[in-house]
Design a protein around this motif. Structure first.
Motif, PDB file in Angstrom:
ATOM      1  N   VAL A  54     -70.070  14.836  -3.993  1.00  0.00           N
ATOM      2  CA  VAL A  54     -70.487  14.184  -5.235  1.00  0.00           C
ATOM      3  C   VAL A  54     -70.272  12.678  -5.166  1.00  0.00           C
ATOM      4  O   VAL A  54     -71.066  11.899  -5.691  1.00  0.00           O
ATOM      5  N   SER A  55     -69.185  12.243  -4.499  1.00  0.00           N
ATOM      6  CA  SER A  55     -68.870  10.819  -4.433  1.00  0.00           C
ATOM      7  C   SER A  55     -68.130  10.525  -3.142  1.00  0.00           C
ATOM      8  O   SER A  55     -67.719  11.434  -2.419  1.00  0.00           O
ATOM      9  N   ILE A  56     -67.960   9.247  -2.855  1.00  0.00           N
ATOM     10  CA  ILE A  56     -67.253   8.801  -1.659  1.00  0.00           C
ATOM     11  C   ILE A  56     -66.309   7.666  -2.050  1.00  0.00           C
ATOM     12  O   ILE A  56     -66.646   6.823  -2.890  1.00  0.00           O
ATOM     13  N   GLY A  57     -65.116   7.654  -1.490  1.00  0.00           N
ATOM     14  CA  GLY A  57     -64.144   6.608  -1.793  1.00  0.00           C
ATOM     15  C   GLY A  57     -63.316   6.277  -0.570  1.00  0.00           C
ATOM     16  O   GLY A  57     -63.375   6.988   0.448  1.00  0.00           O
ATOM     17  N   TYR A  58     -62.540   5.204  -0.654  1.00  0.00           N
ATOM     18  CA  TYR A  58     -61.723   4.810   0.496  1.00  0.00           C
ATOM     19  C   TYR A  58     -60.474   4.070   0.057  1.00  0.00           C
ATOM     20  O   TYR A  58     -60.357   3.599  -1.081  1.00  0.00           O
ATOM     21  N   GLY A  59     -59.520   3.992   0.972  1.00  0.00           N
ATOM     22  CA  GLY A  59     -58.292   3.237   0.758  1.00  0.00           C
ATOM     23  C   GLY A  59     -57.787   2.718   2.092  1.00  0.00           C
ATOM     24  O   GLY A  59     -58.169   3.227   3.163  1.00  0.00           O
ATOM     25  N   LEU A  60     -56.919   1.712   2.053  1.00  0.00           N
ATOM     26  CA  LEU A  60     -56.428   1.065   3.269  1.00  0.00           C
ATOM     27  C   LEU A  60     -54.914   1.002   3.265  1.00  0.00           C
ATOM     28  O   LEU A  60     -54.286   0.788   2.227  1.00  0.00           O
ATOM     29  N   VAL A  61     -54.333   1.202   4.445  1.00  0.00           N
ATOM     30  CA  VAL A  61     -52.889   1.068   4.637  1.00  0.00           C
ATOM     31  C   VAL A  61     -52.685   0.007   5.713  1.00  0.00           C
ATOM     32  O   VAL A  61     -52.967   0.259   6.896  1.00  0.00           O
ATOM     33  N   PRO A  62     -52.228  -1.203   5.367  1.00  0.00           N
ATOM     34  CA  PRO A  62     -52.051  -2.256   6.376  1.00  0.00           C
ATOM     35  C   PRO A  62     -50.992  -1.874   7.396  1.00  0.00           C
ATOM     36  O   PRO A  62     -50.022  -1.167   7.082  1.00  0.00           O
ATOM     37  N   ARG A  63     -51.199  -2.299   8.621  1.00  0.00           N
ATOM     38  CA  ARG A  63     -50.171  -2.142   9.640  1.00  0.00           C
ATOM     39  C   ARG A  63     -49.271  -3.372   9.566  1.00  0.00           C
ATOM     40  O   ARG A  63     -49.611  -4.457  10.015  1.00  0.00           O
ATOM     41  N   VAL A  64     -48.121  -3.194   8.928  1.00  0.00           N
ATOM     42  CA  VAL A  64     -47.226  -4.321   8.707  1.00  0.00           C
ATOM     43  C   VAL A  64     -46.569  -4.708  10.023  1.00  0.00           C
ATOM     44  O   VAL A  64     -45.946  -3.894  10.702  1.00  0.00           O
ATOM     45  N   SER A  65     -46.706  -5.976  10.380  1.00  0.00           N
ATOM     46  CA  SER A  65     -46.135  -6.450  11.635  1.00  0.00           C
ATOM     47  C   SER A  65     -44.633  -6.668  11.498  1.00  0.00           C
ATOM     48  O   SER A  65     -44.157  -7.180  10.491  1.00  0.00           O
ATOM     49  N   ALA A  66     -43.901  -6.245  12.520  1.00  0.00           N
ATOM     50  CA  ALA A  66     -42.448  -6.456  12.528  1.00  0.00           C
ATOM     51  C   ALA A  66     -42.094  -7.766  13.224  1.00  0.00           C
ATOM     52  O   ALA A  66     -40.918  -8.028  13.483  1.00  0.00           O
ATOM     53  N   LEU A  67     -43.105  -8.576  13.527  1.00  0.00           N
ATOM     54  CA  LEU A  67     -42.868  -9.820  14.263  1.00  0.00           C
ATOM     55  C   LEU A  67     -42.044 -10.794  13.424  1.00  0.00           C
ATOM     56  O   LEU A  67     -42.416 -11.154  12.314  1.00  0.00           O
ATOM     57  N   ARG A  68     -40.924 -11.224  13.979  1.00  0.00           N
ATOM     58  CA  ARG A  68     -40.094 -12.261  13.368  1.00  0.00           C
ATOM     59  C   ARG A  68     -39.965 -13.409  14.355  1.00  0.00           C
ATOM     60  O   ARG A  68     -39.825 -13.182  15.556  1.00  0.00           O
ATOM     61  N   PHE A  69     -39.996 -14.607  13.852  1.00  0.00           N
ATOM     62  CA  PHE A  69     -39.989 -15.770  14.734  1.00  0.00           C
ATOM     63  C   PHE A  69     -39.402 -16.954  13.990  1.00  0.00           C
ATOM     64  O   PHE A  69     -39.142 -16.893  12.784  1.00  0.00           O
ATOM     65  N   GLY A  70     -39.218 -18.032  14.699  1.00  0.00           N
ATOM     66  CA  GLY A  70     -38.693 -19.251  14.103  1.00  0.00           C
ATOM     67  C   GLY A  70     -38.956 -20.438  15.009  1.00  0.00           C
ATOM     68  O   GLY A  70     -39.490 -20.290  16.112  1.00  0.00           O
ATOM     69  N   PRO A  71     -38.590 -21.626  14.581  1.00  0.00           N
ATOM     70  CA  PRO A  71     -38.788 -22.827  15.409  1.00  0.00           C
ATOM     71  C   PRO A  71     -37.882 -22.770  16.631  1.00  0.00           C
ATOM     72  O   PRO A  71     -36.893 -22.045  16.659  1.00  0.00           O
ATOM     73  N   PRO A  72     -38.227 -23.523  17.668  1.00  0.00           N
ATOM     74  CA  PRO A  72     -37.360 -23.542  18.858  1.00  0.00           C
ATOM     75  C   PRO A  72     -35.952 -24.020  18.507  1.00  0.00           C
ATOM     76  O   PRO A  72     -35.756 -24.851  17.611  1.00  0.00           O
ATOM     77  N   ARG A  73     -34.975 -23.489  19.208  1.00  0.00           N
ATOM     78  CA  ARG A  73     -33.597 -23.941  18.984  1.00  0.00           C
ATOM     79  C   ARG A  73     -33.430 -25.387  19.432  1.00  0.00           C
ATOM     80  O   ARG A  73     -34.082 -25.826  20.388  1.00  0.00           O
ATOM     81  N   PRO A  74     -32.559 -26.143  18.754  1.00  0.00           N
ATOM     82  CA  PRO A  74     -32.277 -27.516  19.208  1.00  0.00           C
ATOM     83  C   PRO A  74     -31.708 -27.484  20.633  1.00  0.00           C
ATOM     84  O   PRO A  74     -31.020 -26.527  21.015  1.00  0.00           O
ATOM     85  N   PRO A  75     -32.009 -28.487  21.446  1.00  0.00           N
ATOM     86  CA  PRO A  75     -31.497 -28.496  22.818  1.00  0.00           C
ATOM     87  C   PRO A  75     -29.972 -28.572  22.855  1.00  0.00           C
ATOM     88  O   PRO A  75     -29.339 -29.198  22.004  1.00  0.00           O
ATOM     89  N   LEU A  76     -29.397 -27.901  23.848  1.00  0.00           N
ATOM     90  CA  LEU A  76     -27.951 -27.938  24.021  1.00  0.00           C
ATOM     91  C   LEU A  76     -27.541 -29.280  24.616  1.00  0.00           C
ATOM     92  O   LEU A  76     -28.247 -29.823  25.478  1.00  0.00           O
ATOM     93  N   PRO A  77     -26.420 -29.845  24.185  1.00  0.00           N
ATOM     94  CA  PRO A  77     -25.986 -31.133  24.741  1.00  0.00           C
ATOM     95  C   PRO A  77     -25.531 -30.971  26.192  1.00  0.00           C
ATOM     96  O   PRO A  77     -24.992 -29.928  26.583  1.00  0.00           O
ATOM     97  N   ALA A  78     -25.797 -32.009  26.978  1.00  0.00           N
ATOM     98  CA  ALA A  78     -25.318 -31.993  28.361  1.00  0.00           C
ATOM     99  C   ALA A  78     -23.800 -32.119  28.372  1.00  0.00           C
ATOM    100  O   ALA A  78     -23.176 -32.530  27.382  1.00  0.00           O
TER     101      ALA A  78
END
Length: 264
Positions: A54-78
């Motif tokens: 009689v009818s057609i319908g749909y739904g979506l389930v996003p694939r949530v990314s577990a990717l976590r990241f950040g800026p590069p660490r500050p350089p270590l002092p010599a």
């Protein structure tokens, strides 16, 4: 949820008098985010009764990314060198540092200053502060110092909004060779967007699929969304058809077989 037929429209008069039970046919697809990729699923109608869609319908389930990241660490002092560099805070992190951290996390480096496709996809879909770090990072209006462990997982990629997902769909009855569209239909044109705003449609007339027939539903991806797509044909089964297990002859044969079994 099954939808009641529209007053028997499109049915033979004999079928209207038979018993009808609600029934939905579900198709599930794993969307890969590759535009142009065609996905096919089939369903064979059982021997017991034909199916009326009689009818057609749909739904979506996003694939949530577990990717976590950040800026590069500050350089270590010599050795023996004391750096006067201030610790990074949410306010001092630059967009360039975010791109560099994301490139490293995704291993998406390209020659020169080009941004890789994986990095571009994250910027297109969006990212957010990691849940456990959002409050500490925002202390003092974003001026709280962040240690190296916090920097490594400061941000988290998010899935694409479902209302931006596009795909084309095409329905076929492989038993009769019938196609129900001139060409695949864009989901927004035929079904609406997946935020609850008309995510289904009634057919102009209910579609009857005979017992043992094969229903084929093809999906063509048009966006870079990754996740699960669920499509359902909503309708009912018509019981009591001739030459079916639910028909009179089928029921009589079943009763005779049961009587023979009991006698032995």
């Amino acid at each position: 949820m099954s939808t009641a037929p529209l007053g028997g429209v499109g049915e033979a008069p004999s079928a209207v008098q038979r018993r009808r039970i609600p029934f939905d046919i579900a198709f599930r697809y794993d969307l890969t985010g590759e535009p142009g990729k065609v996905l096919r699923k089939t369903f064979t109608v059982s021997i017991e009764a034909p199916f009326v869609a009689v009818s057609i319908g749909y739904g979506l389930v996003p694939r949530v990314s577990a990717l976590r990241f950040g800026p590069p660490r500050p350089p270590l002092p010599a050795s023996g060198v004391i750096l006067s560099q201030k610790p990074l805070t949410l306010r001092t992190i630059t967009t360039g540092e975010i791109i560099d951290g994301l490139t490293a996390a995704l291993d998406d480096a390209l020659p020169g200053t080009q941004v890789g496709p994986k990095v571009a996809a994250v910027f297109g879909n969006g990212f957010k502060l990691s849940a456990v770090l959002s409050t500490p990072a925002l202390l003092g209006g974003g001026t709280a110092p962040l240690d190296n462990d916090a920097l490594d997982t400061l941000f988290q990629a998010v899935a694409a909004p479902v209302d931006r997902v596009q795909f084309r769909y095409a329905l076929f009855d492989d038993g009769t060779g019938r196609e129900f569209q001139s060409e695949p239909i864009l989901n927004i044109a035929g079904l609406g967007i997946a935020n609850g705003d008309r995510p289904f449609r009634y057919f102009a007339r209910p579609i009857r699929f005979a017992a043992r027939s094969t229903i084929r539903l093809e999906i063509t991806e048009e966006s870079e969304f990754e996740g699960e797509l669920h499509v359902s044909l909503q309708g009912y089964k018509v019981l009591g058809g001739a030459s079916s297990p639910t028909g009179r002859a089928g029921r009589r044969a079943g009763r005779r077989a049961e009587s023979r079994r009991l006698r032995t």
